[in-house]
Design a protein around this motif. Sequence first.
Motif: not given
Length: 261
Positions: A168-173, A247-250
């Motif tokens: 989604x980030x690739x498409x919506x950025x 990003x995968x944020x923890x």
Amino acid sequence: MSGSQRVAILTGGSGGLVPGIAEQLAHAGFTIVLTARGETALDAAAARLRDSVDTPVVAIASDARDATATKALAETVVDRFGRIDVLVNAAASSTPIGGAIEDVDIDALIADVDVKVGGYLRYAQAVVPAMKRQGAGHIVNIGGLTGRSSDTLSGLRNAAVAHLTKVLSDQLGRFRISVNVVNPGIVRTPHLNELFAEMAKERDVTAKDIEAEFVHDIPTGEILSPAQVGQFIAFLANAQSPSITGQSLTIDGGYSRGVYL
């Protein structure tokens, strides 16, 4: 209401982490839309939230498994408020699926993935048209640390959420829409208290003993609150640019020990 006040939709809005996250977004000035399947619990959660915040809070029932329902939710929000600025995806089953591979209920596993992964995608599909028209938006997917381990088979849904987030980030950025996954660690919720009680019964110790073991393994020495997770999500939701995306944020007080470059 005018379309000038920012609007946040939170799925899975009747319990768990979501009320605490919603409260922090409300304190940050967002109009809050809580959604979940069960209307009674959803209305009760919205009523409790209204008692603690000054911004509008509404409850609109929808089903993460039904694309028609998720689209109708987004349309209702746009009709009423004129915009959608933030989507926090948190609708999911709280029952882990694991055990011996021979005994795994595959239908239950697929249904679990359909609610969380499929549901996240359905809600994203529903809100993206409004965000594109605005030229901005933030999607925050609640993941989980089980996606980074082999302890529980249903953790595969969180690995899938991380993959979905990146796609989604690739498409919506290019439309200035950020998409990130937030992986909470051990957070104080009713479900956590139930888990401690179950583990204590199995081992013939107290729930406090189980909690102390977990706290010992957290570098900060504390179990997180939903508000702490909410503060982090409010930070992402207030970003003026989509530069933090994919990003995968923890947020776990250092509990997870993996090194991710």
